[in-house]
Motif scaffolding. Sequence first.
Motif, PDB file in Angstrom:
ATOM      1  N   VAL A  17      31.781  16.457  48.932  1.00  0.00           N
ATOM      2  CA  VAL A  17      31.820  14.982  48.906  1.00  0.00           C
ATOM      3  C   VAL A  17      30.410  14.431  48.746  1.00  0.00           C
ATOM      4  O   VAL A  17      30.180  13.517  47.936  1.00  0.00           O
ATOM      5  CB  VAL A  17      32.495  14.432  50.184  1.00  0.00           C
ATOM      6  N   LYS A  18      29.478  14.960  49.498  1.00  0.00           N
ATOM      7  CA  LYS A  18      28.088  14.495  49.387  1.00  0.00           C
ATOM      8  C   LYS A  18      27.524  14.772  47.993  1.00  0.00           C
ATOM      9  O   LYS A  18      26.806  13.947  47.429  1.00  0.00           O
ATOM     10  CB  LYS A  18      27.203  15.174  50.447  1.00  0.00           C
ATOM     11  N   TYR A  19      27.876  15.913  47.420  1.00  0.00           N
ATOM     12  CA  TYR A  19      27.395  16.260  46.079  1.00  0.00           C
ATOM     13  C   TYR A  19      27.973  15.296  45.034  1.00  0.00           C
ATOM     14  O   TYR A  19      27.264  14.847  44.139  1.00  0.00           O
ATOM     15  CB  TYR A  19      27.779  17.703  45.748  1.00  0.00           C
ATOM     16  N   GLN A  20      29.245  14.987  45.171  1.00  0.00           N
ATOM     17  CA  GLN A  20      29.879  14.078  44.204  1.00  0.00           C
ATOM     18  C   GLN A  20      29.345  12.658  44.306  1.00  0.00           C
ATOM     19  O   GLN A  20      29.369  11.918  43.321  1.00  0.00           O
ATOM     20  CB  GLN A  20      31.406  14.071  44.404  1.00  0.00           C
ATOM     21  N   THR A  21      28.882  12.274  45.479  1.00  0.00           N
ATOM     22  CA  THR A  21      28.289  10.940  45.648  1.00  0.00           C
ATOM     23  C   THR A  21      26.781  10.960  45.423  1.00  0.00           C
ATOM     24  O   THR A  21      26.086  10.012  45.760  1.00  0.00           O
ATOM     25  CB  THR A  21      28.612  10.371  47.047  1.00  0.00           C
ATOM     26  N   LYS A  22      26.289  12.062  44.857  1.00  0.00           N
ATOM     27  CA  LYS A  22      24.884  12.236  44.463  1.00  0.00           C
ATOM     28  C   LYS A  22      23.915  12.210  45.643  1.00  0.00           C
ATOM     29  O   LYS A  22      22.764  11.832  45.509  1.00  0.00           O
ATOM     30  CB  LYS A  22      24.489  11.208  43.406  1.00  0.00           C
ATOM     31  N   LYS A  23      24.377  12.628  46.810  1.00  0.00           N
ATOM     32  CA  LYS A  23      23.525  12.782  47.986  1.00  0.00           C
ATOM     33  C   LYS A  23      23.249  14.280  48.135  1.00  0.00           C
ATOM     34  O   LYS A  23      23.788  14.952  49.013  1.00  0.00           O
ATOM     35  CB  LYS A  23      24.214  12.216  49.219  1.00  0.00           C
ATOM     36  N   TYR A  24      22.388  14.781  47.254  1.00  0.00           N
ATOM     37  CA  TYR A  24      22.188  16.225  47.126  1.00  0.00           C
ATOM     38  C   TYR A  24      21.545  16.851  48.358  1.00  0.00           C
ATOM     39  O   TYR A  24      21.857  17.984  48.713  1.00  0.00           O
ATOM     40  CB  TYR A  24      21.378  16.527  45.871  1.00  0.00           C
ATOM     41  N   GLY A  25      20.663  16.135  49.030  1.00  0.00           N
ATOM     42  CA  GLY A  25      20.036  16.665  50.249  1.00  0.00           C
ATOM     43  C   GLY A  25      21.058  16.866  51.358  1.00  0.00           C
ATOM     44  O   GLY A  25      21.058  17.899  52.044  1.00  0.00           O
ATOM     45  N   GLU A  62      35.442  11.338  53.084  1.00  0.00           N
ATOM     46  CA  GLU A  62      34.400  11.716  54.040  1.00  0.00           C
ATOM     47  C   GLU A  62      34.782  11.313  55.461  1.00  0.00           C
ATOM     48  O   GLU A  62      34.548  12.060  56.411  1.00  0.00           O
ATOM     49  CB  GLU A  62      33.073  11.071  53.639  1.00  0.00           C
ATOM     50  N   GLU A  63      35.396  10.164  55.594  1.00  0.00           N
ATOM     51  CA  GLU A  63      35.818   9.685  56.907  1.00  0.00           C
ATOM     52  C   GLU A  63      36.821  10.657  57.545  1.00  0.00           C
ATOM     53  O   GLU A  63      36.683  11.023  58.721  1.00  0.00           O
ATOM     54  CB  GLU A  63      36.445   8.293  56.752  1.00  0.00           C
ATOM     55  N   TYR A  64      37.802  11.090  56.778  1.00  0.00           N
ATOM     56  CA  TYR A  64      38.797  12.024  57.309  1.00  0.00           C
ATOM     57  C   TYR A  64      38.192  13.402  57.588  1.00  0.00           C
ATOM     58  O   TYR A  64      38.537  14.053  58.573  1.00  0.00           O
ATOM     59  CB  TYR A  64      39.982  12.150  56.357  1.00  0.00           C
ATOM     60  N   LEU A  65      37.293  13.839  56.725  1.00  0.00           N
ATOM     61  CA  LEU A  65      36.648  15.127  56.959  1.00  0.00           C
ATOM     62  C   LEU A  65      35.757  15.093  58.195  1.00  0.00           C
ATOM     63  O   LEU A  65      35.688  16.071  58.951  1.00  0.00           O
ATOM     64  CB  LEU A  65      35.841  15.544  55.728  1.00  0.00           C
ATOM     65  N   MET A  66      35.084  13.980  58.419  1.00  0.00           N
ATOM     66  CA  MET A  66      34.256  13.856  59.625  1.00  0.00           C
ATOM     67  C   MET A  66      35.124  13.849  60.883  1.00  0.00           C
ATOM     68  O   MET A  66      34.746  14.420  61.907  1.00  0.00           O
ATOM     69  CB  MET A  66      33.390  12.592  59.561  1.00  0.00           C
ATOM     70  N   ALA A  67      36.290  13.211  60.811  1.00  0.00           N
ATOM     71  CA  ALA A  67      37.216  13.233  61.947  1.00  0.00           C
ATOM     72  C   ALA A  67      37.692  14.662  62.216  1.00  0.00           C
ATOM     73  O   ALA A  67      37.785  15.086  63.370  1.00  0.00           O
ATOM     74  CB  ALA A  67      38.411  12.318  61.671  1.00  0.00           C
ATOM     75  N   SER A  68      37.947  15.405  61.151  1.00  0.00           N
ATOM     76  CA  SER A  68      38.338  16.811  61.313  1.00  0.00           C
ATOM     77  C   SER A  68      37.183  17.630  61.886  1.00  0.00           C
ATOM     78  O   SER A  68      37.389  18.502  62.731  1.00  0.00           O
ATOM     79  CB  SER A  68      38.772  17.376  59.955  1.00  0.00           C
ATOM     80  N   HIS A  69      35.977  17.337  61.440  1.00  0.00           N
ATOM     81  CA  HIS A  69      34.793  18.040  61.945  1.00  0.00           C
ATOM     82  C   HIS A  69      34.586  17.777  63.426  1.00  0.00           C
ATOM     83  O   HIS A  69      34.176  18.666  64.183  1.00  0.00           O
ATOM     84  CB  HIS A  69      33.560  17.618  61.138  1.00  0.00           C
ATOM     85  N   LYS A  70      34.872  16.559  63.868  1.00  0.00           N
ATOM     86  CA  LYS A  70      34.729  16.233  65.291  1.00  0.00           C
ATOM     87  C   LYS A  70      35.743  17.000  66.136  1.00  0.00           C
ATOM     88  O   LYS A  70      35.452  17.367  67.274  1.00  0.00           O
ATOM     89  CB  LYS A  70      34.888  14.737  65.515  1.00  0.00           C
ATOM     90  N   LEU A  71      36.923  17.247  65.578  1.00  0.00           N
ATOM     91  CA  LEU A  71      37.936  18.001  66.312  1.00  0.00           C
ATOM     92  C   LEU A  71      37.575  19.478  66.428  1.00  0.00           C
ATOM     93  O   LEU A  71      37.813  20.102  67.462  1.00  0.00           O
ATOM     94  CB  LEU A  71      39.299  17.867  65.631  1.00  0.00           C
ATOM     95  N   PRO A  87      50.582   9.045  42.132  1.00  0.00           N
ATOM     96  CA  PRO A  87      49.934   9.696  43.274  1.00  0.00           C
ATOM     97  C   PRO A  87      48.973   8.734  43.969  1.00  0.00           C
ATOM     98  O   PRO A  87      48.427   7.834  43.333  1.00  0.00           O
ATOM     99  CB  PRO A  87      49.180  10.863  42.639  1.00  0.00           C
ATOM    100  N   PRO A  88      48.787   8.926  45.259  1.00  0.00           N
ATOM    101  CA  PRO A  88      47.889   8.015  45.974  1.00  0.00           C
ATOM    102  C   PRO A  88      46.447   8.188  45.515  1.00  0.00           C
ATOM    103  O   PRO A  88      46.031   9.270  45.125  1.00  0.00           O
ATOM    104  CB  PRO A  88      48.047   8.437  47.440  1.00  0.00           C
ATOM    105  N   SER A  89      45.714   7.110  45.535  1.00  0.00           N
ATOM    106  CA  SER A  89      44.306   7.177  45.158  1.00  0.00           C
ATOM    107  C   SER A  89      43.458   7.085  46.428  1.00  0.00           C
ATOM    108  O   SER A  89      43.882   6.544  47.441  1.00  0.00           O
ATOM    109  CB  SER A  89      43.954   6.040  44.203  1.00  0.00           C
ATOM    110  N   SER A  90      42.263   7.620  46.352  1.00  0.00           N
ATOM    111  CA  SER A  90      41.376   7.629  47.508  1.00  0.00           C
ATOM    112  C   SER A  90      39.943   7.611  47.008  1.00  0.00           C
ATOM    113  O   SER A  90      39.649   8.009  45.886  1.00  0.00           O
ATOM    114  CB  SER A  90      41.633   8.879  48.347  1.00  0.00           C
ATOM    115  N   SER A  91      39.055   7.165  47.854  1.00  0.00           N
ATOM    116  CA  SER A  91      37.636   7.136  47.508  1.00  0.00           C
ATOM    117  C   SER A  91      36.926   8.274  48.234  1.00  0.00           C
ATOM    118  O   SER A  91      37.455   8.872  49.175  1.00  0.00           O
ATOM    119  CB  SER A  91      37.028   5.803  47.924  1.00  0.00           C
TER     120      SER A  91
END
Length: 134
Positions: A93-101, A70-79, A61-65
Amino acid sequence: MFGLYVFACIIIIGIVLYVSLDWGFLLYSSSFFFFKQKTAYEMLRSLVGSEMCIRDSFGTPPSSSYEECEEYLMASHKLDDKQIYVHLLLGDVKYQTKKYGDAKTWYEAATKLEAITPNQKAQQEEAAGKAKKC
């Protein structure tokens, strides 16, 4: 004439047995008119080849970071910035990258959007629960 009748019966019985054995419908007894469903084990044995075919066709299966996600979700959010699920996933995504705020901000934004369907309402409840944990 009797020989032709016997020959036709043998052919019909042969076809019934071939189809029954090929599809795995017969009971493993002397009576071949009782049919049964396949067990999970029998299904598993028949799927081994197809599982291998699927695995070999697609490979790993393809791997992703998280950054790429986040990049793809932000593009979807802009649409469309009214999608509750996108806000929820960005919070994840922010929670998993420990950016809790930032995660809490996205979760709270998801709870403020208009929820029409039961699925959207469930997503808002999930976002509210996750916002409390941040």
